[in-house]
Design a protein around this motif. Sequence first.
Motif, PDB file in Angstrom:
ATOM      1  N   ASP A   3       0.841  -1.186   0.000  1.00  0.00           N
ATOM      2  CA  ASP A   3       0.000   0.000   0.000  1.00  0.00           C
ATOM      3  C   ASP A   3       0.878   1.238   0.000  1.00  0.00           C
ATOM      4  O   ASP A   3       1.727   1.405   0.861  1.00  0.00           O
ATOM      5  N   LYS A   5       1.169   4.628   0.989  1.00  0.00           N
ATOM      6  CA  LYS A   5       0.476   5.516   1.907  1.00  0.00           C
ATOM      7  C   LYS A   5       0.527   6.978   1.485  1.00  0.00           C
ATOM      8  O   LYS A   5      -0.177   7.808   2.050  1.00  0.00           O
ATOM      9  N   ARG A  13      -9.153   4.244  -1.779  1.00  0.00           N
ATOM     10  CA  ARG A  13     -10.201   3.675  -0.932  1.00  0.00           C
ATOM     11  C   ARG A  13     -10.895   2.502  -1.596  1.00  0.00           C
ATOM     12  O   ARG A  13     -11.502   1.686  -0.936  1.00  0.00           O
ATOM     13  N   ALA A  16      -8.026  -2.870  -1.826  1.00  0.00           N
ATOM     14  CA  ALA A  16      -7.654  -3.555  -0.590  1.00  0.00           C
ATOM     15  C   ALA A  16      -6.370  -4.313  -0.857  1.00  0.00           C
ATOM     16  O   ALA A  16      -6.172  -4.860  -1.932  1.00  0.00           O
ATOM     17  N   SER A  17      -5.495  -4.339   0.119  1.00  0.00           N
ATOM     18  CA  SER A  17      -4.215  -5.014  -0.041  1.00  0.00           C
ATOM     19  C   SER A  17      -4.093  -6.128   0.987  1.00  0.00           C
ATOM     20  O   SER A  17      -4.142  -5.877   2.191  1.00  0.00           O
ATOM     21  N   GLU A  20      -1.146  -5.921   3.625  1.00  0.00           N
ATOM     22  CA  GLU A  20      -1.183  -4.955   4.718  1.00  0.00           C
ATOM     23  C   GLU A  20      -2.082  -5.506   5.827  1.00  0.00           C
ATOM     24  O   GLU A  20      -3.308  -5.553   5.675  1.00  0.00           O
ATOM     25  N   TYR A  22      -3.250  -4.343   8.572  1.00  0.00           N
ATOM     26  CA  TYR A  22      -4.328  -3.488   9.058  1.00  0.00           C
ATOM     27  C   TYR A  22      -5.511  -3.480   8.092  1.00  0.00           C
ATOM     28  O   TYR A  22      -6.659  -3.348   8.516  1.00  0.00           O
ATOM     29  N   GLU A  23      -5.250  -3.625   6.792  1.00  0.00           N
ATOM     30  CA  GLU A  23      -6.353  -3.661   5.828  1.00  0.00           C
ATOM     31  C   GLU A  23      -7.114  -4.980   5.929  1.00  0.00           C
ATOM     32  O   GLU A  23      -8.338  -5.004   5.840  1.00  0.00           O
ATOM     33  N   TYR A  26      -9.192  -4.745   9.118  1.00  0.00           N
ATOM     34  CA  TYR A  26     -10.344  -3.872   8.911  1.00  0.00           C
ATOM     35  C   TYR A  26     -11.423  -4.581   8.088  1.00  0.00           C
ATOM     36  O   TYR A  26     -12.604  -4.548   8.425  1.00  0.00           O
ATOM     37  N   PHE A  27     -11.000  -5.236   7.010  1.00  0.00           N
ATOM     38  CA  PHE A  27     -11.938  -5.925   6.132  1.00  0.00           C
ATOM     39  C   PHE A  27     -12.654  -7.038   6.894  1.00  0.00           C
ATOM     40  O   PHE A  27     -13.867  -7.210   6.776  1.00  0.00           O
ATOM     41  N   ARG A  49     -12.017  -3.648  -4.220  1.00  0.00           N
ATOM     42  CA  ARG A  49     -12.760  -3.728  -2.966  1.00  0.00           C
ATOM     43  C   ARG A  49     -14.231  -4.065  -3.201  1.00  0.00           C
ATOM     44  O   ARG A  49     -14.833  -4.780  -2.410  1.00  0.00           O
TER      45      ARG A  49
END
Length: 60
Positions: A3, A5, A13, A16-17, A20, A22-23, A26-27, A49
């Motif tokens: 990603d 940044k 947005r 999606a990676s 990563e 954190y992604e 989150y997903f 996404r």
Amino acid sequence: MSDDKSKRGQVDRNRASASEPYEVAYFAKKHGISSEDAKRIIMRHGPDRDAADKAASKLK
């Protein structure tokens, strides 16, 4: 694919990676699925996404 940044905005947005954490987290939280399922979906559908969201909704 990492990603970047420094790139922000609507285009970023919509992606999606799976590389990563954190992604993926989150997903997974967003869809109420495991991190393993989230990573598998993101890897299968690439950074799109919308396609990943649709696949995750089918798991519920």
